[in-house]
Design an enzyme around this catalytic site. Structure first.
Site, mmCIF file in Angstrom:
data_model
loop_
_atom_site.group_PDB
_atom_site.id
_atom_site.type_symbol
_atom_site.label_atom_id
_atom_site.label_comp_id
_atom_site.label_asym_id
_atom_site.label_seq_id
_atom_site.Cartn_x
_atom_site.Cartn_y
_atom_site.Cartn_z
ATOM 1 N N LYS A 96 -49.262 -20.980 -57.084
ATOM 2 C CA LYS A 96 -48.118 -21.651 -56.911
ATOM 3 C C LYS A 96 -47.853 -21.696 -55.420
ATOM 4 C CE LYS A 96 -44.745 -23.333 -59.701
ATOM 5 N NZ LYS A 96 -45.071 -23.717 -60.892
ATOM 6 N N SER A 101 -52.091 -32.641 -65.901
ATOM 7 C CA SER A 101 -52.619 -32.434 -64.386
ATOM 8 C C SER A 101 -54.314 -32.221 -64.379
ATOM 9 C CB SER A 101 -51.967 -31.324 -63.743
ATOM 10 O OG SER A 101 -50.718 -31.579 -62.976
ATOM 11 N N THR A 142 -44.621 -33.098 -69.415
ATOM 12 C CA THR A 142 -44.128 -31.560 -69.606
ATOM 13 C C THR A 142 -43.355 -31.417 -70.950
ATOM 14 O OG1 THR A 142 -44.257 -30.964 -67.345
ATOM 15 C CG2 THR A 142 -43.013 -29.607 -68.733
ATOM 16 N N LYS A 145 -54.513 -23.394 -59.913
ATOM 17 C CA LYS A 145 -53.672 -24.661 -60.149
ATOM 18 C C LYS A 145 -52.323 -24.182 -60.099
ATOM 19 C CE LYS A 145 -53.374 -28.880 -61.461
ATOM 20 N NZ LYS A 145 -52.527 -29.310 -60.383
ATOM 21 N N LYS A 151 -50.359 -19.418 -68.263
ATOM 22 C CA LYS A 151 -50.374 -20.560 -68.982
ATOM 23 C C LYS A 151 -51.750 -21.607 -69.078
ATOM 24 C CE LYS A 151 -46.884 -22.848 -67.195
ATOM 25 N NZ LYS A 151 -46.198 -23.675 -66.353
ATOM 26 N N ASN A 175 -36.995 -33.550 -64.418
ATOM 27 C CA ASN A 175 -38.080 -34.435 -64.786
ATOM 28 C C ASN A 175 -38.314 -33.893 -66.281
ATOM 29 O OD1 ASN A 175 -40.171 -36.343 -64.885
ATOM 30 N ND2 ASN A 175 -41.618 -34.462 -64.818
#
Ligand code: GLU
Length: 429
Positions: free
Chosen positions: A104, A357, A188, A68, A92, A219
């Site tokens: 990523k 997510s 976030t 992810k 994470k 964001n």
């Protein structure tokens, strides 16, 4: 020779091995990314010419589940950066105990220089190039720097066209009308605020007593600043890539964002219109000045390597909250620690985004959607539980919050590696 970003990121693993008896196999596995893919994406430009953009997808580790992680569009994207970011995603997801590994992606491009149609063609081209290695049970992209929900919508749609079926769980951070989750956009920033609130409560501090400077008005930085102000924190400084604003009385992020859509950069905005926030006087400051302000909390929500050996000793904030990935390098970290500055690390502080997510992926796979209140509550529960875990462990072992967070994450990863059978197991046979 200066360490690469990935070498520096990886060095944090070794620190943790000193504090806990973890199987050596864990280090061997976690030292290397599982898959690195480089793609060249041809894009027809609006003037009829053909341009090729280079992109990457790195799947770092999938021992705990499908990989992810977001996709960034930025001129400085390179394999070293994407690999480091994929490594951080692995840690994470384990820190907040999501059933995911880490990945990523990125494309070397200045997205501001493209028209909307060019951006759509590039986004779809990127998915065509990596379609064989992603999927709801394999690797799930999401937004990151300079990508947003519209781009995620295009990417998901391209994937459905290729597979000839609707598979919304392939990408998260989609628009709500296209199967996205309520609460994802602010997640976030909201998660970071949850962790900060938990920390200051333990320290016996109140939001109204604390001044905050936020570097980065993307964001994550924007939603953090907006929600923190609502909760009573005084936001005295904000900045974007071109510069920032300072006001000792406090800034209103929502008003500034509204004005910002009219004027591109904060600096420009101030020059064009002196009264952005009628209630406060503003001073224009540089990003460097913002990092050195005397505030209680410095929030790093821009990008990697903002605090290094070059400026760590000039930081005067009492604590740092890392909303960006990797904003403090390992040398910077050591210097901050020597000055007694607490750092709430990225792998915990910015995990709210990937947590929602995860909720989006669960909702997509179940075909049943939750209300925002429920999502925010579930997010808070995860952030509080994992933050407490880390704060307790740091106290108990007398180690930094970063080392404690890595210890929690790496222990979970090691558990999964151990259960597959490690050296000790195979020796007995
Ligand atoms: N790009 C975000 C991060 O760095 C979110 C990733 C995701 O939602 O998968 O955490």
């Amino acid at each position: 020779m200066k360490k690469t970003l990935f070498e520096d990121a990886r060095s944090r693993l070794r620190n943790v091995m000193e504090y806990a008896k973890l199987p050596e196999d864990a280090l061997t596995y976690l030292d290397h990314p599982k898959l690195l893919l480089t793609v060249n994406i041809p894009v027809r430009m609006d003037d009829g010419s053909l341009k090729v953009f280079t992109g990457y997808r790195v799947q770092y580790n999938d021992i705990r589940g499908p990989t992810k992680g977001g996709v960034r569009f930025h001129p400085d994207v390179c394999v070293d950066e994407v690999t480091s970011l994929a490594f951080w995603m692995t840690v994470k997801c384990a820190v907040v105990n999501l059933p995911f590994g880490g990945a990523k992606g990125g494309v070397e491009v200045d997205p501001k220089a493209l028209s909307r149609l060019e951006l759509e063609r590039l986004s779809r081209g990127y998915i065509r190039a990596i379609a064989d290695i992603i999927g709801p049970k394999r690797d799930i992209p999401a937004p990151d720097m300079y990508t947003n929900e519209t781009i995620m919508g295009w990417m998901a749609n391209e994937y459905y066209e290729i597979r000839r079926e609707q598979l919304p769980g392939v990408i998260t951070g989609k628009p709500v009308y296209l199967g996205g989750s309520k609460g994802r956009t602010a997640a976030t920033g909201r998660g970071a605020l949850d962790v900060l609130r938990r920390y200051i409560t333990r320290e016996g501090l109140l939001p109204a007593e604390l001044t905050v400077a936020v570097q980065g008005f993307g964001n994550a930085g924007y939603h953090f600043a907006r929600l923190a102000r609502e909760e009573g924190f005084r936001i005295v400084a904000l900045s974007d890539s071109k510069g920032g604003l300072f006001s000792i009385e406090g800034l209103d992020p929502e008003k500034i964002m509204a004005r910002r859509s009219q004027y591109k950069e904060l600096r420009e905005m101030l020059y064009d219109d002196v009264s952005i926030c009628e209630e406060a006087e503003h001073t224009v400051i540089s990003n460097e000045e913002l990092l050195e302000l005397e505030v209680d909390i410095l929030v790093l929500a821009a990008m990697e390597n903002q605090i290094t050996a070059a400026n760590a000793e000039s930081v005067k904030a009492g604590m740092i909250l890392e909303i960006a990935n990797g904003p403090v390098d390992s040398e910077g970290d050591a210097l901050l620690e020597a000055q007694g500055i607490t750092v709430i690390p990225d792998v915990l502080a910015n995990a709210g985004g990937v947590t929602v997510s995860y909720f989006e992926w669960v909702q997509n796979r179940a075909g049943y959607y939750w209300e925002e209140e429920e999502i925010n509550e579930k997010l808070l529960r995860i952030m509080d539980t994992e933050a407490d875990n880390i704060f307790d462990l740091a106290e108990e072992k007398g180690i930094s919050l970063r080392d404690a967070a890595y210890l929690v994450g790496i222990s979970r990863l090691s558990g999964a590696i151990r259960d597959k059978g490690v050296k000790e197991y195979f020796q007995q046979i």
